[in-house]
Scaffold this active site. Structure first.
Site, PDB file in Angstrom:
ATOM      1  N   CYS A 114       0.773  -1.209   0.193  1.00 30.09           N
ATOM      2  CA  CYS A 114       0.546   0.393  -0.018  1.00 30.09           C
ATOM      3  C   CYS A 114       1.279   1.189   0.045  1.00 30.09           C
ATOM      4  O   CYS A 114       0.648   2.521  -0.030  1.00 30.09           O
ATOM      5  CB  CYS A 114      -0.913   0.142   1.066  1.00 30.09           C
ATOM      6  N   HIS A 257      -3.130   6.545   2.159  1.00 27.15           N
ATOM      7  CA  HIS A 257      -3.360   5.808   1.614  1.00 27.15           C
ATOM      8  C   HIS A 257      -4.888   5.416   2.159  1.00 27.15           C
ATOM      9  O   HIS A 257      -5.331   5.525   3.532  1.00 27.15           O
ATOM     10  CB  HIS A 257      -2.503   4.575   2.557  1.00 27.15           C
ATOM     11  N   ASN A 287     -10.253  -0.872  -0.410  1.00 27.55           N
ATOM     12  CA  ASN A 287      -8.392  -0.609  -0.007  1.00 27.55           C
ATOM     13  C   ASN A 287      -8.117  -1.711  -1.056  1.00 27.55           C
ATOM     14  O   ASN A 287      -8.209  -2.462  -1.256  1.00 27.55           O
ATOM     15  CB  ASN A 287      -8.256  -1.277   1.400  1.00 27.55           C
TER      16      ASN A 287
HETATM   17  O1  UT7 Z   1      -3.706  -1.168   3.344  1.00 29.75           O
HETATM   18  C1  UT7 Z   1      -2.875  -2.107   4.683  1.00 29.75           C
HETATM   19  C2  UT7 Z   1      -3.325  -1.406   5.771  1.00 29.75           C
HETATM   20  N1  UT7 Z   1      -4.451  -1.530   6.407  1.00 29.75           N
HETATM   21  C3  UT7 Z   1      -5.147  -1.067   7.362  1.00 29.75           C
HETATM   22  O2  UT7 Z   1      -4.693  -0.361   7.676  1.00 29.75           O
HETATM   23  C4  UT7 Z   1      -5.843  -2.055   8.083  1.00 29.75           C
HETATM   24  C5  UT7 Z   1      -5.748  -1.592   9.348  1.00 29.75           C
HETATM   25  N2  UT7 Z   1      -6.735  -2.065  10.471  1.00 29.75           N
HETATM   26  C6  UT7 Z   1      -7.942  -2.218  10.777  1.00 29.75           C
HETATM   27  O3  UT7 Z   1      -8.553  -1.100   9.444  1.00 29.75           O
HETATM   28  C7  UT7 Z   1      -8.757  -2.523  11.777  1.00 29.75           C
HETATM   29  O4  UT7 Z   1      -8.013  -3.453  12.717  1.00 29.75           O
HETATM   30  C8  UT7 Z   1     -10.405  -3.672  11.240  1.00 29.75           C
HETATM   31  C9  UT7 Z   1     -11.114  -3.131  10.174  1.00 29.75           C
HETATM   32  C10 UT7 Z   1      -9.362  -4.453   9.838  1.00 29.75           C
HETATM   33  C11 UT7 Z   1     -10.971  -3.757  12.343  1.00 29.75           C
HETATM   34  O5  UT7 Z   1     -11.904  -3.204  13.116  1.00 29.75           O
HETATM   35  P1  UT7 Z   1     -11.034  -3.465  14.374  1.00 29.75           P
HETATM   36  O6  UT7 Z   1     -11.986  -2.087  15.196  1.00 29.75           O
HETATM   37  O7  UT7 Z   1      -9.585  -3.527  14.992  1.00 29.75           O
HETATM   38  O8  UT7 Z   1     -11.683  -4.637  14.561  1.00 29.75           O
HETATM   39  P2  UT7 Z   1     -11.569  -6.713  15.712  1.00 29.75           P
HETATM   40  O9  UT7 Z   1     -10.204  -6.542  15.144  1.00 29.75           O
HETATM   41  O10 UT7 Z   1     -11.283  -5.615  16.605  1.00 29.75           O
HETATM   42  O11 UT7 Z   1     -12.390  -6.788  15.844  1.00 29.75           O
HETATM   43  C12 UT7 Z   1     -14.362  -6.599  16.532  1.00 29.75           C
HETATM   44  C13 UT7 Z   1     -15.068  -7.414  16.440  1.00 29.75           C
HETATM   45  C14 UT7 Z   1     -14.324  -9.002  16.531  1.00 29.75           C
HETATM   46  O12 UT7 Z   1     -15.365  -9.520  17.234  1.00 29.75           O
HETATM   47  P3  UT7 Z   1     -15.226 -10.184  18.780  1.00 29.75           P
HETATM   48  O13 UT7 Z   1     -13.592 -11.087  18.714  1.00 29.75           O
HETATM   49  O14 UT7 Z   1     -15.119  -8.713  19.954  1.00 29.75           O
HETATM   50  O15 UT7 Z   1     -16.344 -10.803  19.362  1.00 29.75           O
HETATM   51  C15 UT7 Z   1     -13.765  -9.554  15.330  1.00 29.75           C
HETATM   52  O16 UT7 Z   1     -14.494 -11.251  15.381  1.00 29.75           O
HETATM   53  O17 UT7 Z   1     -15.455  -7.252  15.326  1.00 29.75           O
HETATM   54  C16 UT7 Z   1     -15.504  -8.975  14.740  1.00 29.75           C
HETATM   55  N3  UT7 Z   1     -15.477  -8.456  13.614  1.00 29.75           N
HETATM   56  C17 UT7 Z   1     -16.804  -8.736  12.387  1.00 29.75           C
HETATM   57  N4  UT7 Z   1     -17.373  -9.054  12.955  1.00 29.75           N
HETATM   58  C18 UT7 Z   1     -19.047  -8.734  11.419  1.00 29.75           C
HETATM   59  C19 UT7 Z   1     -14.558  -8.872  12.486  1.00 29.75           C
HETATM   60  N5  UT7 Z   1     -14.002  -8.634  11.526  1.00 29.75           N
HETATM   61  C20 UT7 Z   1     -15.648  -8.369  10.837  1.00 29.75           C
HETATM   62  C21 UT7 Z   1     -16.418  -8.096  10.220  1.00 29.75           C
HETATM   63  N6  UT7 Z   1     -17.658  -8.244   9.740  1.00 29.75           N
HETATM   64  N7  UT7 Z   1     -16.170  -8.302   8.471  1.00 29.75           N
END
Ligand code: UT7
Length: 338
Positions: A114, A257, A287
């Site tokens: 990215c 980005h 993305n």
């Molecule tokens: O381009 C390269 C650079 N990439 C990035 O910059 C990505 C950086 N990271 C992010 O943008 C975020 O970390 C994400 C969008 C990927 C995830 O968001 P988050 O707020 O960090 O969510 P999380 O990983 O802490 O997950 C929270 C909850 C989890 O459930 P529990 O354990 O709290 O029950 C996940 O299992 O959300 C759940 N979850 C989802 N639920 C519904 C994870 N993905 C999904 C989904 N739909 N697609």
């Protein structure tokens, strides 16, 4: 000071026709529109069809940038294509060069996920500023739909496909559109975001084993990458602004980005940049990896938000881990009002 500068004089982009909404994705994985929108800002993404993979998509973007700059393909000295999802591991840029008929250009790929477009733009700038080359096309293009695990809801909802290009040319040093830059890598954190060669191998001859080519699906520790982004992007931008003596209030646009709206907002808040000066098209495309920055740039140039002379702080970040920043001034096509 360099002999020449680099002027940003044209842009173009191309996205696949197929749109996939968040709700459609919930047919495949346990997710929903509300979660994806509120956590990322993404509403839909575009997905390449087998009929139009990366080369034709990138070629369309390149043709649009050439037309915007008012150049012929033969005018190009360099085609630098940032991609992590090539049609050919030996290089996709030469395929684009062939399709364009840019017979005077050397064409090669640059891989930095990215951060790829920003790194490629800065790299092209070195050839132009030194006087070694006159005109270049910098392309950011990715088709990560090839490599995401469509059953992994933590990643498949984030990515989309797209391609975009920027035409840059040598100009007098005092008109340089690359006012400053920083590039960084931290391979010790490589495991946070990978699209790695698989470990499978076979016996070629008695006593001679060889790996079988192939890549594992994209894997990401989202929380770690999020923390990395909100820490390193403001730090690199701060360095960039300080080293160029630029106040954040002087910026016309923040062009980051496009990975997550929450990251865009956090970086903007860190510099007290009003959100209306933060460019975002995450809702439409998600993305698109190396394509996000030029895709966003082209949209804002074509709808008139970015005007000739505008000052833009840009930052790319992602796998590697890699990140960087550039302070840019948009020139627009030659002859445009400044
Ligand atoms: O381009 C390269 C650079 N990439 C990035 O910059 C990505 C950086 N990271 C992010 O943008 C975020 O970390 C994400 C969008 C990927 C995830 O968001 P988050 O707020 O960090 O969510 P999380 O990983 O802490 O997950 C929270 C909850 C989890 O459930 P529990 O354990 O709290 O029950 C996940 O299992 O959300 C759940 N979850 C989802 N639920 C519904 C994870 N993905 C999904 C989904 N739909 N697609």
């Amino acid at each position: 000071m360099s002999t020449y500068g680099m002027a940003l004089v044209g842009s173009g982009s191309a996205v696949p026709a197929a749109r996939v909404s968040n709700t459609r994705l919930s047919e495949r994985v346990d997710t929903n529109d509300d979660w994806i929108r509120s956590r990322t800002g993404i509403a839909e993404r575009r997905i390449c069809s087998p009929d139009e993979p990366l080369t034709p998509l990138a070629t369309r973007a390149a043709e649009a940038a050439l037309a915007h700059a008012g150049w012929a393909a033969e005018d190009l000295d360099l085609i630098l294509m940032a991609t992590s999802s090539p049609d050919d591991l030996f290089g996709t840029a030469p395929r684009v060069q062939g399709a364009l008929g840019a017979k005077n250009a050397v064409a090669f790929d640059l891989t930095a996920a990215c951060s790829g477009f920003l790194f490629a733009l800065i790299t092209a700038g070195q050839y132009l500023r030194s006087g070694a080359m006159r005109r270049a096309l910098v392309i950011g293009a990715d088709q990560l739909s090839r490599w995401v695990d469509w059953d992994d809801r933590t990643t498949c909802v984030l990515f989309g496909d797209g391609a975009a290009a920027v035409a840059v040319e040598a100009c007098p040093a005092d008109a340089d559109g690359l006012l400053g830059f920083r590039m960084r890598s931290d391979g010790s954190r490589n495991g946070c975001l990978t699209l790695a060669q698989t470990e499978t191998h076979h016996s070629v001859l008695s006593g001679v084993d060889a790996q079988i080519g192939g890549f594992a699906p994209l894997r990401m520790n989202g929380q770690e990458v999020y923390k990395f982004a909100v820490r390193e992007v403001p730090a690199v931008l701060k360095e960039l602004l300080e080293s160029t003596g630029t106040e954040a209030s002087a910026l016309n646009w923040l062009l980051l980005h496009q990975a997550n709206q929450r990251i865009l907002d956090a970086v903007a808040d860190r510099f007290a940049i009003p959100h209306e000066r933060v460019l975002s098209n995450l809702a439409s495309y998600g993305n698109t990896s190396a394509a996000t920055i030029p895709l966003m740039l082209d949209e804002a140039v074509k709808d008139g938000r970015i005007q000739p002379g505008d000052l833009i702080a840009s930052s790319g970040f992602g796998a590697g881990l890699s990140w960087g920043g550039a302070l840019l001034r948009w020139s627009g096509p030659q002859g445009a009002a400044t």
